[in-house]
Design a protein around this motif. Sequence first.
Motif, PDB file in Angstrom:
ATOM      1  N   ARG A   3       0.855  -1.193   0.000  1.00 26.21           N
ATOM      2  CA  ARG A   3       0.000   0.000   0.000  1.00 26.21           C
ATOM      3  C   ARG A   3       0.886   1.236   0.000  1.00 26.21           C
ATOM      4  O   ARG A   3       1.783   1.362   0.823  1.00 26.21           O
ATOM      5  CB  ARG A   3      -0.927   0.028   1.215  1.00 26.21           C
ATOM      6  N   SER A   4       0.613   2.119  -0.949  1.00 25.32           N
ATOM      7  CA  SER A   4       1.425   3.334  -1.078  1.00 25.32           C
ATOM      8  C   SER A   4       0.602   4.431  -1.744  1.00 25.32           C
ATOM      9  O   SER A   4      -0.191   4.142  -2.659  1.00 25.32           O
ATOM     10  CB  SER A   4       2.664   3.039  -1.937  1.00 25.32           C
TER      11      SER A   4
ATOM     12  N   GLY B  40       1.066   4.501  -5.665  1.00 28.45           N
ATOM     13  CA  GLY B  40       0.849   3.163  -6.193  1.00 28.45           C
ATOM     14  C   GLY B  40       1.125   3.019  -7.681  1.00 28.45           C
ATOM     15  O   GLY B  40       1.778   2.053  -8.106  1.00 28.45           O
TER      16      GLY B  40
ATOM     17  N   THR C  47      -3.594  -4.430  -9.259  1.00 29.63           N
ATOM     18  CA  THR C  47      -4.188  -3.497  -8.301  1.00 29.63           C
ATOM     19  C   THR C  47      -5.419  -4.134  -7.677  1.00 29.63           C
ATOM     20  O   THR C  47      -6.345  -4.552  -8.370  1.00 29.63           O
ATOM     21  CB  THR C  47      -4.584  -2.178  -8.989  1.00 29.63           C
TER      22      THR C  47
ATOM     23  N   GLY D 165      -9.222  -0.342  -2.058  1.00 30.54           N
ATOM     24  CA  GLY D 165      -8.341   0.760  -1.691  1.00 30.54           C
ATOM     25  C   GLY D 165      -7.114   0.919  -2.553  1.00 30.54           C
ATOM     26  O   GLY D 165      -6.247   1.748  -2.245  1.00 30.54           O
TER      27      GLY D 165
ATOM     28  N   ALA E 107      -4.558  -1.183  -3.179  1.00 33.87           N
ATOM     29  CA  ALA E 107      -3.320  -1.854  -2.804  1.00 33.87           C
ATOM     30  C   ALA E 107      -2.798  -2.657  -3.993  1.00 33.87           C
ATOM     31  O   ALA E 107      -3.546  -3.058  -4.884  1.00 33.87           O
ATOM     32  CB  ALA E 107      -3.558  -2.768  -1.610  1.00 33.87           C
TER      33      ALA E 107
ATOM     34  N   HIS F 233       3.069   2.545   2.961  1.00 37.41           N
ATOM     35  CA  HIS F 233       2.295   2.449   4.199  1.00 37.41           C
ATOM     36  C   HIS F 233       2.177   1.014   4.702  1.00 37.41           C
ATOM     37  O   HIS F 233       1.991   0.788   5.900  1.00 37.41           O
ATOM     38  CB  HIS F 233       0.897   3.031   3.995  1.00 37.41           C
ATOM     39  N   GLU F 234       2.259   0.051   3.797  1.00 40.06           N
ATOM     40  CA  GLU F 234       2.150  -1.358   4.187  1.00 40.06           C
ATOM     41  C   GLU F 234       2.920  -2.216   3.206  1.00 40.06           C
ATOM     42  O   GLU F 234       2.872  -2.001   1.996  1.00 40.06           O
ATOM     43  CB  GLU F 234       0.681  -1.816   4.229  1.00 40.06           C
TER      44      GLU F 234
END
Length: 328
Positions: A226-227, A230, A246, A250, A252, A275-276
Amino acid sequence: MIEVRGLTKRYGATVAVEDLTFTVEPGRVTGFLGPNGAGKSTTIRMILGLDAPSAGRALVDGRAYRDLDRPLCVVGALLDAGAGHGGRSAYNHLASVAASNDIPRRRVGEVLELTGLSDVARHRVRTFSLGMRQRLGVACALLGDPGVLVFDEPVNGLDPDGIRWIRTLMRDLAAQGRAVFVSSHLMSEMALTADHVIVLGKGRLIVDTDMAEFVRGSSRTHVLVRSPHGAELARLLTAEGATVVTEPDGGALSVVGPAYSRIGEIAAAHGLVIHELAVHEASLEEAYLAITEESVEYRADGIPADLRRDDIEHGDTRGDIAERGARS
């Protein structure tokens, strides 16, 4: 051990099992998986001498089942939990089976204790629940203290405590140096129990490998990223040879290819915030479904969505709905 070499079974023009070759080795639990109609039961029946192969051979400790002098002392099997005579007590059922293979009667008490049936040993089998019948079938398989054990769907009817018990038992038996061959549709249990896995599809061998390797090699193992950047990160990862999809939730990224550490390095080198970053290991169920997707013989698409709500609100039965669905 169990050795299967070129095993084939034909019923007229139908080929149930085709040129099947594998080995079930001692000291481990081997899971036997495959969709309905894949040929698992037919294979087990040929191993145990209940069906004659059209070609090839199946050996237990180097001999065909029919050539074993005291078969229960070589291989124990649970195929049908309802096989016990309903009018006999559990004790008398086991005692008669033991006598047929010249097994000492004291062994009956030992296996009743081992399977948790001592308190109901004098009860008639017809009064047993499915779970109790499963335990009785396991007791029968263990009577001759065999080095090879074959279980077909051993957890059917067992409660959670019983499932844990049979899982522990199978692993303990393998740890004692026995060859344990178990067929099951319950993937969660196979993942916890089996060391090795054999998968059939339409009568043919698809997989014969270590369980961990089978799951690890599934294409469904991926890294979730997750960014807020993306799109840019996806472009960079694709350029590195990764497969990037994708996710609908959201945005990811699901990444297959590079290790998760390499993904972090690429993001850091280009100043992209993450972020993840998490590895999603494929489950046995995911790996199994992926490998057998083309081998499923019976597939249902369900009731069309446009029929469901209105029909149920009008009180129609499931049969009415399914019939109209078929006509549509």
